[in-house]
Structures are given as C-alpha cells and as structure tokens.
Design an enzyme around this catalytic site. Structure first.
Site, PDB file in Angstrom:
ATOM      1  N   ARG A 180      31.572-122.678 -61.586  1.00  0.00           N
ATOM      2  CA  ARG A 180      31.664-123.318 -62.895  1.00  0.00           C
ATOM      3  C   ARG A 180      30.412-122.978 -63.701  1.00  0.00           C
ATOM      4  O   ARG A 180      29.310-122.893 -63.146  1.00  0.00           O
ATOM      5  CB  ARG A 180      31.765-124.843 -62.760  1.00  0.00           C
ATOM      6  CG  ARG A 180      33.129-125.338 -62.305  1.00  0.00           C
ATOM      7  CD  ARG A 180      34.208-125.167 -63.386  1.00  0.00           C
ATOM      8  NE  ARG A 180      35.490-125.696 -62.956  1.00  0.00           N
ATOM      9  CZ  ARG A 180      36.485-124.985 -62.413  1.00  0.00           C
ATOM     10  NH1 ARG A 180      36.357-123.682 -62.225  1.00  0.00           N
ATOM     11  NH2 ARG A 180      37.616-125.557 -62.071  1.00  0.00           N
ATOM     12  N   HIS A 228      36.507-115.921 -66.932  1.00  0.00           N
ATOM     13  CA  HIS A 228      37.075-116.938 -66.038  1.00  0.00           C
ATOM     14  C   HIS A 228      38.419-116.481 -65.451  1.00  0.00           C
ATOM     15  O   HIS A 228      39.456-117.121 -65.651  1.00  0.00           O
ATOM     16  CB  HIS A 228      37.237-118.289 -66.767  1.00  0.00           C
ATOM     17  CG  HIS A 228      37.347-119.448 -65.822  1.00  0.00           C
ATOM     18  ND1 HIS A 228      36.811-120.684 -66.090  1.00  0.00           N
ATOM     19  CD2 HIS A 228      37.922-119.571 -64.596  1.00  0.00           C
ATOM     20  CE1 HIS A 228      37.064-121.513 -65.074  1.00  0.00           C
ATOM     21  NE2 HIS A 228      37.744-120.844 -64.159  1.00  0.00           N
TER      22      HIS A 228
HETATM   23  P1  NAP Z   1      36.168-126.842 -51.489  1.00  0.00           P
HETATM   24  O1  NAP Z   1      37.113-126.335 -50.453  1.00  0.00           O
HETATM   25  O2  NAP Z   1      36.213-128.278 -51.861  1.00  0.00           O
HETATM   26  O3  NAP Z   1      34.689-126.452 -50.970  1.00  0.00           O
HETATM   27  C1  NAP Z   1      33.545-126.910 -51.616  1.00  0.00           C
HETATM   28  C2  NAP Z   1      32.329-126.530 -50.779  1.00  0.00           C
HETATM   29  O4  NAP Z   1      31.151-126.893 -51.503  1.00  0.00           O
HETATM   30  C3  NAP Z   1      32.276-127.268 -49.434  1.00  0.00           C
HETATM   31  O5  NAP Z   1      31.769-126.400 -48.426  1.00  0.00           O
HETATM   32  C4  NAP Z   1      31.287-128.390 -49.702  1.00  0.00           C
HETATM   33  O6  NAP Z   1      30.556-128.825 -48.560  1.00  0.00           O
HETATM   34  C5  NAP Z   1      30.320-127.693 -50.661  1.00  0.00           C
HETATM   35  N1  NAP Z   1      29.592-128.675 -51.451  1.00  0.00           N
HETATM   36  C6  NAP Z   1      30.074-129.607 -52.323  1.00  0.00           C
HETATM   37  N2  NAP Z   1      29.069-130.348 -52.831  1.00  0.00           N
HETATM   38  C7  NAP Z   1      27.938-129.886 -52.249  1.00  0.00           C
HETATM   39  C8  NAP Z   1      26.580-130.263 -52.336  1.00  0.00           C
HETATM   40  N3  NAP Z   1      26.166-131.273 -53.126  1.00  0.00           N
HETATM   41  N4  NAP Z   1      25.680-129.598 -51.594  1.00  0.00           N
HETATM   42  C9  NAP Z   1      26.070-128.598 -50.756  1.00  0.00           C
HETATM   43  N5  NAP Z   1      27.353-128.178 -50.628  1.00  0.00           N
HETATM   44  C10 NAP Z   1      28.267-128.825 -51.367  1.00  0.00           C
HETATM   45  O7  NAP Z   1      36.317-126.007 -52.837  1.00  0.00           O
HETATM   46  P2  NAP Z   1      36.928-124.539 -53.031  1.00  0.00           P
HETATM   47  O8  NAP Z   1      38.414-124.574 -52.980  1.00  0.00           O
HETATM   48  O9  NAP Z   1      36.212-123.605 -52.126  1.00  0.00           O
HETATM   49  O10 NAP Z   1      36.525-124.253 -54.563  1.00  0.00           O
HETATM   50  C11 NAP Z   1      35.181-124.269 -55.005  1.00  0.00           C
HETATM   51  C12 NAP Z   1      35.120-124.209 -56.524  1.00  0.00           C
HETATM   52  O11 NAP Z   1      35.447-122.899 -57.001  1.00  0.00           O
HETATM   53  C13 NAP Z   1      36.108-125.110 -57.261  1.00  0.00           C
HETATM   54  O12 NAP Z   1      35.664-126.449 -57.303  1.00  0.00           O
HETATM   55  C14 NAP Z   1      36.149-124.461 -58.639  1.00  0.00           C
HETATM   56  O13 NAP Z   1      35.178-125.050 -59.476  1.00  0.00           O
HETATM   57  C15 NAP Z   1      35.771-122.997 -58.383  1.00  0.00           C
HETATM   58  N6  NAP Z   1      36.879-122.092 -58.690  1.00  0.00           N
HETATM   59  C16 NAP Z   1      36.692-121.116 -59.647  1.00  0.00           C
HETATM   60  C17 NAP Z   1      37.719-120.241 -59.930  1.00  0.00           C
HETATM   61  C18 NAP Z   1      37.552-119.131 -60.938  1.00  0.00           C
HETATM   62  O14 NAP Z   1      38.535-118.502 -61.325  1.00  0.00           O
HETATM   63  N7  NAP Z   1      36.348-118.832 -61.387  1.00  0.00           N
HETATM   64  C19 NAP Z   1      38.946-120.344 -59.253  1.00  0.00           C
HETATM   65  C20 NAP Z   1      39.099-121.338 -58.278  1.00  0.00           C
HETATM   66  C21 NAP Z   1      38.052-122.207 -58.005  1.00  0.00           C
HETATM   67  P3  NAP Z   1      31.327-129.480 -47.277  1.00  0.00           P
HETATM   68  O15 NAP Z   1      32.079-128.326 -46.652  1.00  0.00           O
HETATM   69  O16 NAP Z   1      30.219-129.953 -46.438  1.00  0.00           O
HETATM   70  O17 NAP Z   1      32.230-130.546 -47.833  1.00  0.00           O
HETATM   71  C1  GLV Z   2      39.882-122.353 -61.686  1.00  0.00           C
HETATM   72  O1  GLV Z   2      38.811-122.226 -62.181  1.00  0.00           O
HETATM   73  C2  GLV Z   2      40.232-123.376 -60.746  1.00  0.00           C
HETATM   74  O2  GLV Z   2      39.445-124.304 -60.517  1.00  0.00           O
HETATM   75  O3  GLV Z   2      41.340-123.296 -60.197  1.00  0.00           O
END
Ligand code: NAP
Ligand code: GLV
Length: 265
Positions: A180, A228
């Site tokens: 983000r 994005h």
């Molecule tokens: P997720 O499965 O919820 O994983 C989040 C990770 O971040 C987990 O390992 C979590 O730790 C860690 N985390 C959260 N808060 C933290 C903190 N304060 N300190 C240290 N580590 C922390 O999420 P995801 O599915 O991988 O997605 C991650 C993000 O990618 C989304 O929230 C979104 O904003 C972004 N995204 C972007 C796009 C794009 O097109 N650019 C697309 C999809 C997603 P734990 O494992 O210990 O819980």
């Molecule tokens: C895209 O940024 C998503 O969070 O799915």
C-alpha cells in the site's frame, strides 16, 4: 465490496456478512461507521497470489540484474559490462510473510536468492529465515539488499518505509513496494535516493492514486512505477471463492480468510 463509501455498509439494516473483493481491507476498516460486529472476510485467491509473485520476481530480477543501469546505458549509447552478483549472494528481505509474502519468498528461493522475511508473530516458515516483531525488524533490514514490502496497511505498519528504516538497509539497497502507498513516506524515499542510501525503487502503490501528474516519482531515473496492477482481482477465479464463503456462512460452517478488525488485517 472493494471501496464502499464510508457509512454505506452501516446504512444496510439487513447486512450479515461483508466480503472484500480485495486481499487488503484497509479501505474497509478505515470506515469509522463500519459495522465491526459483522464477520468480514477478505479475498485470498491462489491466482492472485501467483500474480503477485510474478510481479515480485520480475522486479527483484530487474534490480538484481541492474536493468535500470543498462536502460540508462542504452539511452546514452554506452556498451559497458557492469559487476554482477550471483543470486545466492543477493540478500532479499520480505516484509510480511502472509499469503503473498510466503509465496514470493518460495519462488525467489527457487531462483537461488538468499531470502529472509519479517512478520508479526514468531511463527516459522520451513526453509526460510524469519524475523519477528519490533526486535526482528532491524535484523531483517540490516541484511536486505532488496527489500520487498507485502504488509497489510494497519496503524502499526503505516509509514514503516521511512528515513529511519531505509537507513538500516545496506547502502545502495533497492526497494519494491507492492503493498500500500501509505507504507512509504514518499519524501523520505526521495531523500534516500538523493543521498545514495537507496539506489532504486519499484513502486506499484502510492499515497494518492492515480499518482498526480506533477508527482516527482513519474520522471525519477531511479524509480520504476506501475499503476497498482501487481495482483488484480480476477472475477472468474474470485467468484467461486467468494461463493464458497457465502455458502459456508449460510450453512453455519467456519468462514475462510476472516479479518480480525482489532488486528487490522
Ligand atoms: P496476509 O496473509 O494477511 O499477511 C500479512 C503479513 O503481514 C503476515 O505475515 C503478518 O504477520 C504480517 N504483518 C501484519 N502486521 C504486521 C506488523 N505490525 N509487523 C510485522 N508483520 C506484520 O496478507 P496478504 O494476503 O499476504 O496481503 C498483504 C497485502 O498486500 C494486502 O493487505 C494488500 O494491502 C496488499 N496487496 C496489494 C496488491 C497489489 O496489487 N498491489 C494486491 C493484493 C494485495 P503474521 O503472519 O505474524 O500475522
Ligand atoms: C489489491 O490491492 C488488493 O488488496 O487486493
């Protein structure tokens, strides 16, 4: 929903379940009137995870193989070989070891990179060096020649890419932010690029999207930007996943990928 108007969900008296069309739920949780007592689930689609890993692998390879330097040389008509490390010598750090971070780490490791990750909890991932919490962050940063941000945006992670954290990276490190825009303090990145602390950045997300036409990132020689697009929600693959959660809800079975509003992700 993806980005409902603040207050819209609170205006629906019969609402029972909130399904996010995106992986990130920061927009939803930012609504002060969000009915937080209702279950909220986010989208976890293996195809979306693959797409994010493609993006991360592409950009890490671009930085590792000095693509920006060769582009600049091509524009200047210069034929010169630059030093090149092997992948095993290149230390990559991933902030966030969730659905996306773990898959990207696995695929980067398969290419030979020396990968480590950082997460909130002490949970380990087989075959991956993991650091956790506030104490683990400097350890991860200190070793990361290429830093990839795949964190959710929460009160704790907003602005995590700032002058203090960028200063902990090895001099000349590169950054990939596909999470983000608000994770990054944009002026701090510009200062770190100007000083040489950071050599290059690949950014998919921005504080303001679309990126304003007069933003300094657009024409910065050391910044690659994309609008994005790292991982789209694909309706064809997302619909059955969303449907499965609706059926689970209707049948009283446990929901998948439930968001914890208190934790922020
Ligand atoms: P997720 O499965 O919820 O994983 C989040 C990770 O971040 C987990 O390992 C979590 O730790 C860690 N985390 C959260 N808060 C933290 C903190 N304060 N300190 C240290 N580590 C922390 O999420 P995801 O599915 O991988 O997605 C991650 C993000 O990618 C989304 O929230 C979104 O904003 C972004 N995204 C972007 C796009 C794009 O097109 N650019 C697309 C999809 C997603 P734990 O494992 O210990 O819980
Ligand atoms: C895209 O940024 C998503 O969070 O799915």
């Amino acid at each position: 929903v993806w980005r409902p108007e603040p207050g819209f969900l609170a205006s629906l008296p019969n609402l029972k379940l909130i399904l996010s069309l995106g992986a990130g739920v920061d927009h939803l949780l930012g609504d002060p009137q969000l009915p937080r007592h209702l279950p909220i689930v986010r989208l976890v689609d293996p195809h979306m995870t693959d797409a994010m890993s493609e993006y991360v692998v592409l950009q890490v390879l671009r930085l590792h193989r000095r693509d920006l330097d060769y582009r600049a040389q091509q524009e200047a008509g210069v034929w010169r070989e630059l030093d090149q490390k092997n992948a095993v010598e290149r230390r990559v750090g991933i902030l966030g070891l969730g659905e996306l971070g773990q898959d990207a780490a696995k695929k980067l490791k398969a290419l030979g990179f020396d990968v480590a990750g950082w997460r909130r909890s002490e949970k380990t991932v087989t075959g991956l060096r993991c650091h956790a919490g506030a104490a683990g962050l400097p350890l991860l940063l200190g070793r990361s020649e290429i830093l990839v941000c795949l964190l959710p945006l929460t009160a704790e992670t907003e602005g995590i890419l700032n002058s203090s954290t960028l200063a902990l990276l090895p001099r000349g490190a590169a950054l990939v932010n596909a999470a983000r825009g608000a994770h990054l303090v944009e002026e701090h990145l510009l200062a770190a690029l100007a000083s040489g602390q950071i050599s290059a950045a690949v950014l998919d997300v921005f504080r303001e999207e679309p990126l304003p036409a007069d933003h300094p990132f657009w024409h910065h020689p050391c910044i690659v930007l994309t609008p994005h697009v790292a991982a789209f929600t694909n309706p064809v693959t997302a619909a059955p996943i969303i449907l499965d959660n609706i059926r689970r809800f209707e049948e009283g079975r446990p929901l998948l990928n439930r968001v914890d509003p208190a934790r922020g992700y």
